[in-house]
Scaffold this motif. Structure first.
Motif, PDB file in Angstrom:
ATOM      1  N   LEU A  18     -17.816 -16.842   8.258  1.00 28.53           N
ATOM      2  CA  LEU A  18     -17.370 -15.659   7.532  1.00 28.53           C
ATOM      3  C   LEU A  18     -17.005 -14.505   8.451  1.00 28.53           C
ATOM      4  N   MET A  19     -17.596 -14.468   9.636  1.00 28.86           N
ATOM      5  CA  MET A  19     -17.300 -13.372  10.565  1.00 28.86           C
ATOM      6  C   MET A  19     -15.885 -13.468  11.121  1.00 28.86           C
ATOM      7  N   ASP A  20     -15.237 -14.611  10.946  1.00 28.55           N
ATOM      8  CA  ASP A  20     -13.843 -14.736  11.370  1.00 28.55           C
ATOM      9  C   ASP A  20     -12.908 -13.966  10.450  1.00 28.55           C
ATOM     10  N   SER A  21     -13.406 -13.606   9.276  1.00 23.10           N
ATOM     11  CA  SER A  21     -12.583 -12.884   8.304  1.00 23.10           C
ATOM     12  C   SER A  21     -12.759 -11.383   8.495  1.00 23.10           C
ATOM     13  N   ARG A  22     -11.681 -10.712   8.903  1.00 19.49           N
ATOM     14  CA  ARG A  22     -11.751  -9.260   9.058  1.00 19.49           C
ATOM     15  C   ARG A  22     -11.999  -8.570   7.724  1.00 19.49           C
ATOM     16  N   GLU A  23     -11.455  -9.170   6.679  1.00 16.89           N
ATOM     17  CA  GLU A  23     -11.635  -8.577   5.360  1.00 16.89           C
ATOM     18  C   GLU A  23     -13.101  -8.580   4.952  1.00 16.89           C
ATOM     19  N   SER A  24     -13.797  -9.684   5.227  1.00 15.28           N
ATOM     20  CA  SER A  24     -15.214  -9.771   4.869  1.00 15.28           C
ATOM     21  C   SER A  24     -16.033  -8.760   5.658  1.00 15.28           C
ATOM     22  N   GLN A  25     -15.735  -8.649   6.949  1.00  7.36           N
ATOM     23  CA  GLN A  25     -16.475  -7.687   7.763  1.00  7.36           C
ATOM     24  C   GLN A  25     -16.180  -6.254   7.325  1.00  7.36           C
ATOM     25  N   ALA A  26     -14.904  -5.993   7.043  1.00  7.50           N
ATOM     26  CA  ALA A  26     -14.540  -4.639   6.607  1.00  7.50           C
ATOM     27  C   ALA A  26     -15.258  -4.271   5.309  1.00  7.50           C
ATOM     28  N   LYS A  27     -15.439  -5.253   4.459  1.00 10.39           N
ATOM     29  CA  LYS A  27     -16.131  -5.009   3.192  1.00 10.39           C
ATOM     30  C   LYS A  27     -17.576  -4.578   3.438  1.00 10.39           C
ATOM     31  N   GLN A  28     -18.240  -5.245   4.391  1.00  6.99           N
ATOM     32  CA  GLN A  28     -19.633  -4.893   4.684  1.00  6.99           C
ATOM     33  C   GLN A  28     -19.723  -3.532   5.366  1.00  6.99           C
ATOM     34  N   ILE A  29     -18.793  -3.262   6.273  1.00 10.45           N
ATOM     35  CA  ILE A  29     -18.787  -1.959   6.946  1.00 10.45           C
ATOM     36  C   ILE A  29     -18.581  -0.841   5.923  1.00 10.45           C
ATOM     37  N   THR A  30     -17.721  -1.108   4.941  1.00 11.25           N
ATOM     38  CA  THR A  30     -17.478  -0.116   3.891  1.00 11.25           C
ATOM     39  C   THR A  30     -18.747   0.169   3.103  1.00 11.25           C
ATOM     40  N   ARG A  31     -19.525  -0.871   2.824  1.00 13.37           N
ATOM     41  CA  ARG A  31     -20.766  -0.666   2.066  1.00 13.37           C
ATOM     42  C   ARG A  31     -21.781   0.121   2.891  1.00 13.37           C
ATOM     43  N   TRP A  32     -21.868  -0.175   4.174  1.00 15.07           N
ATOM     44  CA  TRP A  32     -22.777   0.582   5.023  1.00 15.07           C
ATOM     45  C   TRP A  32     -22.296   2.030   5.170  1.00 15.07           C
ATOM     46  N   ARG A  33     -20.991   2.214   5.220  1.00 14.49           N
ATOM     47  CA  ARG A  33     -20.462   3.576   5.306  1.00 14.49           C
ATOM     48  C   ARG A  33     -20.804   4.348   4.022  1.00 14.49           C
ATOM     49  N   ALA A  34     -20.709   3.677   2.891  1.00 15.42           N
ATOM     50  CA  ALA A  34     -21.080   4.333   1.631  1.00 15.42           C
ATOM     51  C   ALA A  34     -22.558   4.702   1.627  1.00 15.42           C
ATOM     52  N   ALA A  83     -30.244  -8.191  10.580  1.00 17.11           N
ATOM     53  CA  ALA A  83     -29.110  -9.116  10.581  1.00 17.11           C
ATOM     54  C   ALA A  83     -27.780  -8.386  10.415  1.00 17.11           C
ATOM     55  N   CYS A  84     -27.815  -7.205   9.823  1.00 15.32           N
ATOM     56  CA  CYS A  84     -26.586  -6.446   9.556  1.00 15.32           C
ATOM     57  C   CYS A  84     -26.314  -5.390  10.615  1.00 15.32           C
ATOM     58  N   HIS A  85     -26.947  -5.495  11.776  1.00 11.58           N
ATOM     59  CA  HIS A  85     -26.870  -4.411  12.750  1.00 11.58           C
ATOM     60  C   HIS A  85     -25.439  -4.122  13.208  1.00 11.58           C
ATOM     61  N   GLU A  86     -24.570  -5.148  13.250  1.00  9.93           N
ATOM     62  CA  GLU A  86     -23.200  -4.911  13.719  1.00  9.93           C
ATOM     63  C   GLU A  86     -22.449  -3.989  12.759  1.00  9.93           C
ATOM     64  N   TRP A  87     -22.561  -4.250  11.477  1.00  6.58           N
ATOM     65  CA  TRP A  87     -21.873  -3.423  10.476  1.00  6.58           C
ATOM     66  C   TRP A  87     -22.518  -2.052  10.409  1.00  6.58           C
ATOM     67  N   PHE A  88     -23.825  -2.027  10.509  1.00  7.71           N
ATOM     68  CA  PHE A  88     -24.561  -0.763  10.525  1.00  7.71           C
ATOM     69  C   PHE A  88     -24.073   0.099  11.694  1.00  7.71           C
ATOM     70  N   GLN A  89     -23.942  -0.512  12.847  1.00  5.89           N
ATOM     71  CA  GLN A  89     -23.531   0.222  14.042  1.00  5.89           C
ATOM     72  C   GLN A  89     -22.113   0.757  13.908  1.00  5.89           C
ATOM     73  N   GLN A  90     -21.200  -0.086  13.413  1.00  7.11           N
ATOM     74  CA  GLN A  90     -19.813   0.359  13.276  1.00  7.11           C
ATOM     75  C   GLN A  90     -19.676   1.454  12.228  1.00  7.11           C
ATOM     76  N   ALA A  91     -20.376   1.285  11.105  1.00  5.98           N
ATOM     77  CA  ALA A  91     -20.302   2.308  10.053  1.00  5.98           C
ATOM     78  C   ALA A  91     -20.872   3.635  10.551  1.00  5.98           C
ATOM     79  N   HIS A  92     -21.956   3.554  11.303  1.00  4.84           N
ATOM     80  CA  HIS A  92     -22.566   4.774  11.830  1.00  4.84           C
ATOM     81  C   HIS A  92     -21.645   5.463  12.835  1.00  4.84           C
ATOM     82  N   ALA A  93     -21.001   4.679  13.684  1.00  4.82           N
ATOM     83  CA  ALA A  93     -20.072   5.257  14.657  1.00  4.82           C
ATOM     84  C   ALA A  93     -18.896   5.927  13.943  1.00  4.82           C
ATOM     85  N   GLN A  94     -18.357   5.267  12.910  1.00  7.18           N
ATOM     86  CA  GLN A  94     -17.258   5.858  12.147  1.00  7.18           C
ATOM     87  C   GLN A  94     -17.699   7.144  11.450  1.00  7.18           C
TER      88      GLN A  94
END
Length: 590
Positions: free
Chosen positions: A229-245, A389-400
């Protein structure tokens, strides 16, 4: 006195009376104009208040109607749920109780089979009923009935049935059989469309329910799913969006009470207020996730207790057929909780939308377990693992999040003045003045003071008595008297002219005195307003300095938040609490 003199004297008296009455009428008209203006202002104020009250009443009535409709719908939906799915509750209560009764030997096999048959009749579409029948026939060594019941349970819900038997066998100490059922379940799954029961898998990892063999199987499978699933940018973007919210939702309330002058004078205040609220959310974020990751969790001393808890979560899940009704029920309850505010209720219902989705991808399950564990029924221990397990999305959302609010700090904060003051029957309107706080404060004060002086002077000058306009009619009147009356009696004409000039001059003099008083009052009032505006400017400048200091202090916490998120990648928070206890004998690798 001759008749001519007497007649002239009477005319002088009449003219004098007319002038006096004219003066009184002028004063009366001036007072009436002021009264009318005051009445108009009061009428406008009252109409505005009436309008505001009416709008408040309409809103209150609308909210009350929304609550009443929601209460009616809640009753109707609950009746429908109870009518259509009420028997499911009985099955759910029976499942774990039956297993515990087996442990204690309090229920005979015939009794269990009888109960299972009754549940089959009461719930012809529910997967758990044939699963219980299969369990009962298995304990009675009735292979034929067991296979038929298993097939029926699979037909109704293969996912939940597989997990149910895996957990039951693990509870009974049949490790190999439990892992086989677990493998069967995992092989049948699509990581992009997992059933809602998959949250039980996350809970099993946290509790160590399947032992070492099951843990290895789950680790390999979930790692493969994640890579897929990590090969899908759309899936990752979806998780980053939720962490950003999640981060956006931590924004702190308005700080207007801390900066009252700046809030009034600066057009940039709404943006400054929003930015300070976002910067202050860094501390809230740090406190929240430090507490989550540091939370002490004690696993059950008996593995059977842990498995019972997980089984309870599995069997208490709503059936897919119930979900539309449950979703509608949750929304209407949210309407009641938010006093009829449909927008707030919809946002609250959307926040728990994962509770009512039929399928979720694996990444979304992890994010939901981290951000809203109650939505899928997972424990704090599972939440801690999911956050790691979600640290990558957490990190990107926090940086954004941090980058965006830092970039939004306005390069130029301004002050704006545009006031109105009533002076007698006149209104002084100060034209808009803008000043940038990037300039030295003394320069701003001089600029604002000059702006006041520039527009005060013509206003005060306009309040001066219009001497030229008043003297011209007097001169014309005197000339007329001298020409008309002087043709008859020059002495009388001069006398009349003197009297008229004296009376009229007195009126002009009184008008000039009143105008000077108005000018002096206006000058004093506007000078005071000017001084007050300069004080406000200084106060706003000081508050802006305080704002920058508090913003920098709040923003500095970002470093600690970044370090906390980075620590999630080291594995320090990514281990299950059960791994620290002694491995049971039956779990030891053969």
């Amino acid at each position: 006195m001759s008749e001519v003199d007497y007649g002239l004297h009477r005319k002088v008296e009449q003219v004098t009376g007319l002038v006096s009455r004219l003066s009184e009428q002028v004063s009366s008209v001036s007072g009436q104009v002021s009264t009318v203006e005051a009445a108009q202002h009061q009428a406008r104020t009252e109409l505005q208040e009436l309008r505001d009250e009416f709008q408040a009443f309409v809103r209150s009535a609308r909210l009350t109607a929304n609550v009443q409709r929601a209460e009616t719908r809640v009753g109707v939906i609950e009746d429908r749920v109870d009518h259509e799915f009420g028997h499911h509750k009985t099955v759910r209560r029976t499942a774990v109780g039956m297993l515990q009764a087996f442990d204690l030997g309090l229920v005979s096999e015939d009794t269990v089979r009888t109960v299972g048959d009754q549940l089959m009749i009461q719930t012809p579409r529910y997967w758990l009923a044939p699963a219980l029948v299969a369990l009962a026939s298995w304990s009675a060594d009735d292979r034929t009935l067991c296979e038929r019941a298993v097939d029926e349970a699979f037909r109704r819900s293969p996912d939940r049935t597989s997990l149910f038997f895996a957990l039951v066998l693990r509870r009974q100490g049949r490790r190999e059989g439990a892992v086989r059922w677990l493998r069967h379940y995992l092989l049948a799954q699509d990581p992009a469309a997992l059933g809602r029961e998959f949250a039980v898998i996350l809970e099993s990892i946290a509790q160590g329910a399947f032992g070492a063999a099951g843990r290895d199987l789950l680790s390999r499978t979930l790692a493969a799913w994640r890579d897929q699933l990590m090969d899908s940018r759309e899936s990752q973007a979806k998780q980053i969006t939720r962490w950003r919210a999640e981060l956006d939702g931590l924004q702190q309330p308005s700080a207007q009470g801390e900066f009252p002058r700046l809030a009034v004078l600066s057009p940039q205040w709404p943006q400054l207020d929003m930015l300070l609220g976002k910067a202050r959310s860094q501390q809230v974020l740090l406190d929240k996730y430090q507490a989550i990751m540091a939370r002490e969790f004690q696993p059950s001393e008996r593995l059977e207790d842990a498995v019972d808890d997980i089984l309870d979560r599995l069997v208490s899940e709503y059936d897919d057929e119930e979900l539309p009704l449950r979703r509608d029920l949750a929304f209407n309850k949210a309407v009641i909780d938010h006093d009829g505010d449909l927008d707030s209720a919809r946002r609250a219902a959307d926040a728990d939308s994962a509770s009512y989705e039929e399928t979720l991808d694996y990444l979304t399950v992890q994010t939901t377990a981290a951000l809203n564990p109650t939505a899928i029924g997972t424990s704090p221990a599972t939440q801690r693992l999911a956050v790691a397990a979600c640290h990558e999305w957490f990190q990107q959302a926090h940086a954004q999040f941090t980058r965006d609010y830092r970039a939004a700090v306005p390069p130029d904060v301004q002050a704006h003045f545009a006031t109105a003051h009533t002076v007698g029957a006149y209104t002084f309107q100060l034209p808009p003045w803008y000043g940038s706080f990037t300039q030295p404060l003394p320069d701003l004060e001089r600029s604002l003071g000059a702006h006041w002086d520039q527009h005060m002077a013509p206003f005060i000058a306009a309040l001066a008595y219009p001497t030229a306009k008043k003297v011209l009619p007097l001169a014309l009147a005197l000339a007329g008297i001298l020409l008309i009356v002087g043709g008859v009696n020059i002495g009388a004409a001069i006398g009349i002219a003197v009297v008229v000039g004296a009376v009229w001059g007195l009126v002009i003099h009184n008008g000039m005195q009143a105008a000077r008083r108005n000018q002096d009052s206006a000058r004093a009032l506007l000078e005071q307003a000017k001084l007050e505006s300069l004080h406000q400017l200084r106060a706003a400048s000081a508050e802006l300095t305080d704002w920058f200091e508090r913003f920098r202090a709040a923003d500095a916490v970002e470093v600690q938040c970044r370090e906390l998120i980075k620590s999630l990648t080291t594995g320090a928070h990514g281990s299950s609490p059960f791994e620290g206890r002694t491995v049971e004998k039956e779990d030891a690798p053969s």
